[in-house]
Design a protein around this motif. Structure first.
Motif, short mmCIF file in Angstrom:
data_model
loop_
_atom_site.label_atom_id
_atom_site.label_comp_id
_atom_site.label_asym_id
_atom_site.label_seq_id
_atom_site.Cartn_x
_atom_site.Cartn_y
_atom_site.Cartn_z
N PHE A 29 0.72 -1.10 -0.13
CA PHE A 29 0.00 -0.01 0.10
C PHE A 29 0.71 1.25 -0.01
O PHE A 29 1.83 1.11 0.10
CB PHE A 29 -0.79 0.02 1.14
CG PHE A 29 -2.28 -1.06 0.99
CD1 PHE A 29 -3.44 -0.16 0.94
CD2 PHE A 29 -2.04 -2.20 0.77
CE1 PHE A 29 -4.47 -1.10 0.87
CE2 PHE A 29 -2.90 -3.08 1.07
CZ PHE A 29 -4.42 -2.40 0.94
N SER A 54 -4.66 2.71 5.50
CA SER A 54 -5.45 1.77 4.54
C SER A 54 -5.04 0.32 4.65
O SER A 54 -5.84 -0.46 4.46
CB SER A 54 -5.22 2.46 3.17
OG SER A 54 -5.85 3.73 2.97
N SER A 94 -8.42 8.04 1.16
CA SER A 94 -7.39 6.71 0.68
C SER A 94 -7.45 6.70 -0.72
O SER A 94 -7.10 5.90 -1.32
CB SER A 94 -7.95 5.64 1.24
OG SER A 94 -9.26 5.29 0.90
N GLU A 115 -4.87 4.98 -3.09
CA GLU A 115 -4.78 3.57 -3.32
C GLU A 115 -5.36 3.20 -4.49
O GLU A 115 -5.53 1.96 -4.85
CB GLU A 115 -5.43 2.90 -2.07
CG GLU A 115 -4.72 3.39 -0.64
CD GLU A 115 -3.30 2.90 -0.44
OE1 GLU A 115 -2.72 2.17 -1.41
OE2 GLU A 115 -2.67 3.30 0.40
N THR A 126 -2.94 1.27 -6.12
CA THR A 126 -2.94 -0.09 -5.92
C THR A 126 -3.73 -0.99 -6.77
O THR A 126 -3.65 -2.25 -6.95
CB THR A 126 -3.21 -0.08 -4.32
OG1 THR A 126 -2.49 0.73 -3.64
CG2 THR A 126 -2.74 -1.78 -3.71
#
Length: 578
Positions: free
Chosen positions: A58, A63, A469, A472, A475
């Protein structure tokens, strides 16, 4: 070289603490880790990957911690969060506290500074054992490499025993660099393996036959019984036992938000749409895997009748002692329900559809649903919350089975979504939960996609929740997860500037309101920077097209839904607390 020589050579190989920790995690059932690498844990992450543990990296430990907590809930096995020392550990406390509040199994593993340099101002020095204590069931430090296997075993076991929760393992840098012979490491692991297998098979039931008989008698003789269940029942995989109980007895049921889906929201005995009537008038309430906390108005008047008799089923004896129900049944939700079903089977009873209580809840539900559907049927542009929510609901239902996992956060977005979006399968809803945690969205999405790769993951969240977040989304793209994030963009925490004119004074009166964001921000372009797909939707046609395309593609996507900034209410349904 002869076989015996080869075996001797392997046994004399030296391994360090990183390898031993990775071996212990893999040996005791850990198959996924979430976190942020750096000094001194990068090697631990790499060693774990080489031993078959998937590591999801991450941008932020907060998160990653939310992901690990949700993974623990969805799988029933501890989610593991790996952080660096000092500030990394502190950032991870958000995930630990969220896991504790929700009773989800999580293990946070943090590196820490060299033991000999503690107290001298070493790099990222912190007394991490003390820091995590308010948020953990158990916190242990491996002070020597030989202690690593036992420490790993203890935190894994404790995280899932009794009421699940968070545990902490501290691995000092010097311990990670210590070495032992591989043969000694294997002996240490083998000595614990038998214990681990034995613990997995243990069944602990504190509930007596006489208490089961009392519970059944209370339900049988009730005039207005109700079954309430929550995410504790979901964690226990109690859906089949619940289905059996509800359909054999004809007792209406009410799920808490994350209990939704254990039985379909569309079930004829679902009392969700008649919630106020159900809890206000019931005389016996069987509460399974749900706490009588703020989400259930503490089980107290005026929301509940002053005469209601609670039968509380909980894995924690302390919880039952705290709530002081009419009858407490300590045990695993699934197991206790199976015992109740067994007792009923010998002398069955059933509330008919024409029973006054069942019929009154059915009629109230039908009326409330009809009113809601009339509101949902209108296409309102600029969007209010209801029009896009209906379109999203229909798209999710159109996927069929396995149903998508829905992630939801935000004040108005989550509250309205809870009423509109339909759950038909167990453990397919993740939201702000017991602690009302905002910022969980992307972490939960990633956990859901990793835990259930056969399911689409759909996140419906406000722009404020997304902002916690949002990075992310990279990600999501990096791991190519089947996640569609739908952002309800109303330009602020609750929407537009909600201040009264007399509040807009002082030297900074020209600043945006504390609740305001940049209007119509291009959130969909954020994921495009990393190679994902972004959509802008301000009309029903655009939203339907974006949902159809993104659901079919099952690739990382963000749909930016523009909402009227004055459509929602301040603080959602908790205005009295602001």
């Amino acid at each position: 070289m002869a076989d015996s020589d080869t075996k001797t050579a392997i046994s004399e190989l030296l391994i360090d603490g990183n390898v031993l920790a990775a071996k212990a995690l893999a040996r005791f059932g850990i198959d996924r880790m979430f976190g942020v690498v750096g000094i001194p844990v990068t090697s631990l992450a790499n060693r774990a990957v080489s031993l078959g543990v998937r590591f999801i990296a991450f941008h932020n430990e907060q998160s990653a911690g939310y992901a690990a907590s949700a993974y623990g809930y969805l799988t029933g096995r501890p989610g593991v969060l790996l952080t660096v020392s000092g500030p990394g550990c502190v950032h991870g406390l958000a995930g630990m506290s969220n896991a504790m509040a929700n009773a989800w199994p999580l293990i946070m593993i943090s590196g820490s500074c060299d033991q000999k340099d503690f107290g001298r101002g070493d790099f990222q020095e912190l007394d991490q054992i003390e820091a995590v204590k308010p948020f953990s069931k158990l916190s242990v430090k491996a002070k020597d490499i030989r202690e690593i296997p036992d420490c790993v075993f203890r935190v894994i076991d404790r995280a899932v025993s009794g009421r699940p929760g968070a545990c902490y393992l501290d691995l000092p840098s010097d311990v990670l660099h210590q070495t032992i012979h591989q043969s000694e490491a294997e002996k240490l692991l083998e000595a614990l393996a038998e214990n681990f297998e034995k613990k997995k098979k243990e069944v602990t039931d504190s509930v007596s036959n006489s208490d089961i008989e009392k519970a059944v008698s209370l339900l049988r003789n009730a005039e207005r019984p109700l079954i309430v269940f929550g995410k504790g029942a979901a964690f226990a995989r109690a859906e089949n036992a619940l289905k059996n109980l509800v359909e054999k007895t004809g007792i209406p049921f009410l799920p808490t938000p994350m209990g939704k889906g254990l039985l379909p929201d569309t079930h004829e005995l679902a009392a969700t749409a008649a919630r106020s009537l159900a809890i206000g008038k019931c005389d016996v309430a069987l509460v399974v895997g749900a706490r009588l906390n703020w989400l259930l108005h503490f089980g107290e008047p005026p929301k509940w009748s002053k005469d209601v008799k609670f039968i509380l089923v909980d894995i924690s004896k302390e919880e039952i002692e705290l709530r002081k129900p009419h009858l407490g049944l300590v045990g695993d939700a699934k197991r206790v329900l199976e015992l109740i079903n067994k007792e009923i089977k010998d002398d069955p009873f059933c509330f008919s559809k024409s029973h006054p209580w069942v019929e009154s809840l059915w009629k109230k539900s039908k009326d409330n649903v009809s009113r809601m559907e009339a509101q949902l049927a209108k296409d309102v542009v600029p969007f209010n919350f209801f029009t896009p929510m209906r379109i999203i609901r229909d798209a999710i239902l159109g996927v069929g089975s396995p149903a998508p996992i829905l992630v939801s956060e935000g004040a108005n977005t989550m509250d309205i979504g809870r009423a509109v979006l339909v759950q038909t399968e167990p453990r397919t809803r993740l939201d702000a939960g017991t602690w009302g945690t905002m910022g969980v969205g992307l972490g939960y999405c990633i956990a859901a996609a990793v835990a259930s790769p056969d399911r689409l993951v759909v996140s419906v969240e406000g722009d404020s929740g997304f902002g916690f977040s949002a990075m992310e989304v990279e990600t999501l793209v990096r791991y190519q997860l089947a996640v569609v994030v739908i952002v309800f963009n109303n330009g602020g925490v609750y929407g537009g500037d909600r201040r009264n004119p007399e509040e807009i004074t002082g030297p900074f009166k020209d600043d945006p309101a504390p609740t305001s964001f940049v209007p119509s921000a291009g959130y969909h372009t954020l994921i495009e920077a990393f190679g994902g797909k972004g959509y802008l939707a301000a009309t029903p046609e655009a939203l339907k097209a974006a949902l159809s395309e993104s659901f079919s593609a099952r690739k990382p996507a963000v749909i930016n839904v523009i909402i009227d900034p004055y459509a929602g209410a301040e603080s959602g349904r908790l205005q009295h607390k602001n």
